[in-house]
Structures are given as C-alpha cells and as structure tokens.
Design an enzyme around this catalytic site. Sequence first.
Site, PDB file in Angstrom:
ATOM      1  N   THR A 158      -4.099  11.606  10.463  1.00 61.84           N
ATOM      2  CA  THR A 158      -4.046  12.458  11.221  1.00 61.84           C
ATOM      3  C   THR A 158      -2.916  13.541  11.471  1.00 61.84           C
ATOM      4  OG1 THR A 158      -3.048  10.252  13.102  1.00 61.84           O
ATOM      5  CG2 THR A 158      -5.735  10.916  12.723  1.00 61.84           C
ATOM      6  N   GLN A 192       0.411  -1.330   0.104  1.00 60.24           N
ATOM      7  CA  GLN A 192       0.061   0.163   0.069  1.00 60.24           C
ATOM      8  C   GLN A 192       0.660   1.600  -0.226  1.00 60.24           C
ATOM      9  OE1 GLN A 192      -2.232  -2.082   3.428  1.00 60.24           O
ATOM     10  NE2 GLN A 192      -3.283  -0.382   3.257  1.00 60.24           N
ATOM     11  N   GLU A 252       0.591  -1.070   4.421  1.00 60.02           N
ATOM     12  CA  GLU A 252       0.761   0.261   4.238  1.00 60.02           C
ATOM     13  C   GLU A 252       2.269  -0.051   5.088  1.00 60.02           C
ATOM     14  OE1 GLU A 252      -1.705   2.638   7.558  1.00 60.02           O
ATOM     15  OE2 GLU A 252      -0.386   3.683   6.875  1.00 60.02           O
ATOM     16  N   GLU A 258     -12.909   2.883   5.007  1.00 58.41           N
ATOM     17  CA  GLU A 258     -12.808   2.499   6.466  1.00 58.41           C
ATOM     18  C   GLU A 258     -14.189   2.639   6.973  1.00 58.41           C
ATOM     19  OE1 GLU A 258      -9.527   4.085   6.985  1.00 58.41           O
ATOM     20  OE2 GLU A 258      -8.499   2.942   8.820  1.00 58.41           O
ATOM     21  N   ARG A 273      -5.250   8.101  16.107  1.00 61.32           N
ATOM     22  CA  ARG A 273      -7.008   7.314  16.166  1.00 61.32           C
ATOM     23  C   ARG A 273      -7.659   6.505  17.085  1.00 61.32           C
ATOM     24  NH1 ARG A 273      -9.174   8.811  11.278  1.00 61.32           N
ATOM     25  NH2 ARG A 273      -7.566   9.348   9.798  1.00 61.32           N
ATOM     26  N   ALA A 327      -5.901   5.211   5.765  1.00 59.28           N
ATOM     27  CA  ALA A 327      -7.222   6.475   5.920  1.00 59.28           C
ATOM     28  C   ALA A 327      -8.277   6.529   5.192  1.00 59.28           C
ATOM     29  CB  ALA A 327      -6.272   7.394   6.583  1.00 59.28           C
TER      30      ALA A 327
END
Length: 788
Positions: free
Chosen positions: A443, A200, A235, A727, A313, A512
């Site tokens: 974030t 990713q 990720e 998500e 998060r 995200a």
Amino acid sequence: MKPTDAIRHAGNVDAAGHVRGESIYLDDLPEQAGTLHGAVFASPIAHGSLRDLHRDAARAAPGVIAVLTATEIPGENQIGGIVPDEPLLAAGEVHYAGQPIAVVFATTEAAARAAVKLMTADIEPRSAVFDPREAARLGHLIVPPRSFRIGDLDAAWSQCAHVFEGSAETGGQEHLYIETQGAYAIPTEAGGLRIHSSTQGPTAVQRTAARVLGIPMHRIEVDVTRLGGGFGGKEDQATPWAVLAALGAWRLRRPCKLVLHRADDMRMTGKRHPYASDFKIGLAADLRILAYEVTFYQDAGAAADLSPAVLERTLFHHTNSYFVPNARATAYSCRTNVVPHTAFRGFGGPQGMFVIEAAIARAAEALGIESAVIQERNLLRDGDVFPYGQIAARCNARRTWEDLVSRFEIAALRQEIERFNASHATEKKGLALMPICFGISFTKTFMNQASALVHVYQDGSVGVSTAAVEMGQGVNSKVAQVAAHGLGVGLARVRIESTNTARVANTSPSAASASADLNGKATERACDALRARLLAHAAVMLGKAATAAGGSPAGAPAAGLAVRDERVYDGDTPTKIAWVDLVRAAFLNRVQLTAQAHYATPEIHFDWTTEKGHPFAYHAYGTAAIVARLDVVRGTYVIESALASHDFGRSMNPIVDRGQAEGGIVQGIGWMTMEELMFDAEGRLRTNALSTYKVPDIYAAPERLEVHFLDLEGPPHAILGSKAVGEPPLLYGIGAYFAVRRAIRAANPKADIAFSAPITPEKTLRALHGARFAARRAAPRPTRAHAP
Ligand code: MTE
Ligand code: HPA
Ligand code: MOS
C-alpha cells in the site's frame, strides 16, 4: 509465449532438500571458532519506570563475556521503521511484558540463558492499558486516525429500508513459524559486519543495524538463505534480534549468535493485531448495500512497528468484494501495553473484512434470509469504484462465486445440510460462503520495486540474485521458472542464490504477496537483456548479422531467432547452435553475460491527503464455501469442508499455488476458531507454549479441502499472468466463524452469539446453553434430580 509444461509443473525446487533434511536454515550455518551466544533479559511487567538493573551476578556467571544494555549502544537506540518510537533496549521505561532490557553474551547458549535468570530489575509499576477502545478514549494513539469515505453517507441512511448496527472483534494470532527468530553476526575486515538473519526484510536489518551502531549501511552485509516460515512475523520483527547480535559482534569483535527459544519468541514478538470494531449497515428493500459505516480500534501494542501500514490495509479492505456506494471507515491505531503487533498474512485486511461479513450476517439474521443472498447481490462488477477511488477492472468476484456455486453444487449442499439438521438433535451443520478480494501491491507505493542480478556463467549455467526471500512460499521456484523461461533453458541450469544486500541492494521486504511479481518482473527484464545480447551473437554465428565493433554485436538484428529447450531456433527450425555453445562463443567474443534490472510497478499511485488513488496493480478474487459440524452437547465442532473457486490468473506453478491456498485456508480457519491468546492481569502472555496455544494440525484441517483453479488470463502486472497468491486464501478462513455461527443458530435460533473470533468451543457452548448456565448459577445448589 507461455512457459513449457516442464517449467510450469516444476513444483517447489526446495522440496527434495526439505524432505531429505538438507536445506540450510540459520541454525545450520557452521559456527566460527570463538562464537558467542546471546540471550535476552526482558521486562517482567507491562508498564513501569526502570529504576535499577542488577547485572553483576550475570556478569560473574561462568562463560559470560558481556551483559549489554542501552548504554552500550554506540549509535541510536532506535529501531522504529515507520515511527521512531521503539528503543532496541529499554531505557528509562518499559512498555510491555517481554520488552528487551539487556542481552547477555556467553560462550555457550546454556551459559547465556542461565545468566539471564540471575538478572533482576527494579521497576516501579505504572498503570497499564490493555484495551484498544480504552487507549483510544485516553488519546493513546500511534498515529492520527484515518478515514476513507465514498458517496454521501449521511444522506444515504434515509434511503435505506433496513439499518442494523453492532460490534465485532477479532483476536490476535501467533505466527508460529517453525524456525524461531534468530541471527548470526560475524565481524569482517575493516570494521564490517556480515549478518545472517532469518528475516523477510534484509534491508530493514541492514538499515537498522547501521543506525544502532552508528555506521554507514555499506559496512553491513545481510545474507538470507531461507526462512523456516515468516508469515509476516519476520517482515519487521526479525530486526531487533539481528541488531542485538550485531551489537554483540560490534562491541566484542567476536561472532555473535542469537536464536530465540519458542517460549521467548512467543512472549517477546508481536502477533496479528487484535481489533475491536463498531458497524452500521443500511440496505435497500432489494438488499443492495446503500450505506456502511465502520470504526476500527486496532490494538497496536506498545510501539508503532508496522501498525500504521496494517491499519491502512484494513481501510482498503473494509468493503471486501462488495460495491458500497456510500461508506465511511475510520480507523484508530491504539497504543496499549502489550508487545507491538505486526504484519501477519493479510496485513489488516482480514480484520476489516470480518466486520463487513458480520454486518451482513446481522442483517441476514434479522431479515430471516441467508447471508449469501445479500453477499451475492452486492458483489463487485467491472467499473465499480472502491472507496479509495480505484475502479474495479477484470473483476472476477462474480465469476468465482458462480463457478463455486455450480461446480460444488452449493444448492444441493444446502439441502443436504437442512436434511441433516432436521434429522439430528445433537449435531448441527452450518454453511457459510466467503467471497474475497485482496489488493496486490504494497500500500506504500514506493515499496513496489525490486531488482535482479543474473549471471550466465561460461558453462551455460545461470545464477540469479533478487530481493526475494524464500520462506516456504515458493518464490525461489517462481523466480527460477521466470529465468528458465526467459533464457529458454531447463530449470536445472538455474540456481537461485541467497538474498544478499551486497548483491541486491535497497530491497523491499518479501511481503504483501508481491515478491514473485516484483522480483519475477525484475528477473524477466534482466533475462530479456541477456537473451537479446545472446541472440544478437547467434545472428552473427548464423551469418545473419555482422559483428559490431569491439567484438560486441550490439543491437544486431536477431529477428526470428529464439532460444527454446536450450537450442537456438530460427523461426520454428532448430539451428545447429546449442545453448552452451552460444554462451561459450558469446563469452569468447566478449559479450557481457551479466545483467542487472530494476522493476517498479507501473500505474500505481495513492494520495493520502484525499485517501484516493490507484494503489493496487490488480486484485485477487475468489469464493469459498465452508461447512462446520457442531456437537451441540459439547460445543465442539469440526470444519468439515472448505471448497474454493479461486482466481489464480494463469498459475505459473499450480503445485506451489495449491500449497499456498491450502495452507492459507487452514491458517485462516485456525485464527477464526481455535487460536486464542490470553494475557494475565499483568499483561503477561499465558498462552506462550503449544500446550496452551492451540494451532490447527492435520486433524483440524477440513476433512474435504478442495481448491479449484479458475484458469483465467491474468493481468499484465502479474508475473507471466500468474496472480499473487500468498495472502488471499487466508481470507477464506473467515467463513469458518460464520459456518460455526450458522450451526449454533440451527441448534438454538435464539442463541446470543457475539461477533467475536475466535469462536472457541467455550464460546459455542455458552451460546448454545448460556441461558441454562446462568439459571444454574442462580439456583440454590441444584441437585441431580433438578438438573435438566
Ligand atoms: N507460505 C509459507 N509456506 N511460509 C510463509 O512464511 N508467508 C505468507 C505467504 N505464504 C508465508 C507463506 C505471507 S504473510 C506473505 S506476504 C507471502 O507468502 C510472501 O511471499 P510472496 O510475496 O512470495 O507471496
Ligand atoms: N503489505 C505487507 N507488508 C507491507 C505492506 C503491505 O501492504 N506495506 C508495508 N509493508
Ligand atoms: Mo506478509 S503479512 O505481507 O509478510
């Protein structure tokens, strides 16, 4: 202007390739002659000092070319992204079972795997910690604890009519992407490397490979066609495997491929973070939440990986979609001796939201009311402030709640369940409502950027490169839609290229839920530039403007002109100029037919010294109703229905978005109900196969799964007004725990049920009959006649 129906209902542009088996994944790339295959030797124990490594037998094994360890690393033996605390290959100490120590390269995959079996290591065991609370007590933290605060919590408790406390825990979750981790590294000329990776985060692979090999990033090109699923698991954690393949290719100057087998992938890669938490909630007599205090213990595993960002998060989402005027949330990222845990759909948000839902359930049960009464009373409204300082705007929390309740006739459903429960002794049903709120943006503010490179070829076809990685979520479809819409051409004209760091550099990972927004906006900008240039030339062709110097009609007035359906329009009137003719003419007049654009989300900021700011471009909202039907004798259950009213903004691709919502809901239900990771006393994962780790299949999906699209005007930072969807729907799955809990309490109102997910049938059975189990164990050899 809105996208045409043809564009909006395009579905997933990959669908035909997928069903025909023609889509290309890493393992489908043709192998070059001389390709070597890697296999990894990993620590068998959780913690210890590495005394000796015996690799001679492996080196001498047939087909083996090399066994590489930390000493063969030319650059830095470091892959930590946020905190530099993770070696690529263990040196000196091992910190978890499954930690890579060496990599074998051989002429075939079988030879590499056979050689790994010949390796042993002398490791002097050291004491290991597996419990995050224990790690926190010992001071084993990844980063210093963080706290989010709002209002005056200490003063607020005395205003509360009711105060309740408790603990809650949620388990990890295996990503179980269909395509396991893997990479293929190929030496190119002049000391370069091309790495094909199932990642990713192409730039993370490029940056880390450069660091480990001690070379500049420009020597490394990372290319990604698509992933057979990532779900956050790629990720950060695609990187080590890609860098190991790169290490082989670099040292041996031969193409090196490394693909993990499922069992290795399951034991060597991180999962969703398990959390243990303590809560205290205070309500006013009218059931408004006045005070909420929560402490999170995140099980980070043995290295930081993305844990600090995940922790952040959790803090952002600790009040879910409720307004809480006085709150304090403290979060510890705890270092334990298991595999470093990582991103997983929701990224810490679900773990935070489970706890406030548990707190509300505890309060409701003690007060003898439905959780829904407290939930509804406290839903966010426009103007409410989140604990991190952002003000709720265009807040659809109540709208989705009200829409759900009326559309799916929740009052009638509730009555039906009551009737069912009254008339069934061995089966009980439970209903839970689950409102959700998820902040859209990384974030970390700096990560909210993306670039696009768009070519219009002389024949009118279009090639688009962005930072977005396709992993099944449909981002390629959405980017293609943006380009087709932006240029006024059909989707068939647009091709989405692989994600490649040499074409689009410095990419944020596709994560995200922000990939379509960030890369779509960059593509939109590039297409705006191209359209302006082309229409300026159209103005010349129509005699509406003079040709500028050098043949390039720079800045020529194109007012009133547009391209639609592959034709130039003057107002509402089609002109004689078709798209292909325009492109051809523009090319002959030396108009630049390539555009590059960058997008950075405006307005967002966050100050981590005060823990206040405006971190999210917008929020996604929704509400779901989950119904569970429990077999009271066996403790087994089914999730009968999942009904949701979700705020998609103005969905640009309802087919893709529905797939995301349905898949996310089922994945969330799996996390809450059946997916249970078990480690033995040595910290080895015992649930490392699909025979022992249970994931939801089609039979575990709710019998009734309905997602209603609230068609609302989307916020400006959402691409074409279509909100991010990757998500948020997973969060509805949290409702499954509470639905099962309700069903257990319908059977046994005194049941002692821990706020512990997943709520497996073993746990439901104990909650239903726990007292009886205990009595039997205490009784002296019960005979048949005595048994109840
Ligand atoms: N859907 C599929 N089919 N496969 C995936 O791997 N990953 C999820 C979600 N949906 C995933 C998926 C996760 S964790 C994220 S962050 C988003 O997709 C990423 O893609 P997006 O930014 O385009 O929404
Ligand atoms: N979400 C997902 N991935 C991330 C984030 C985030 O907020 N920050 C860094 N990686
Ligand atoms: Mo998703 S967890 O942000 O890759």
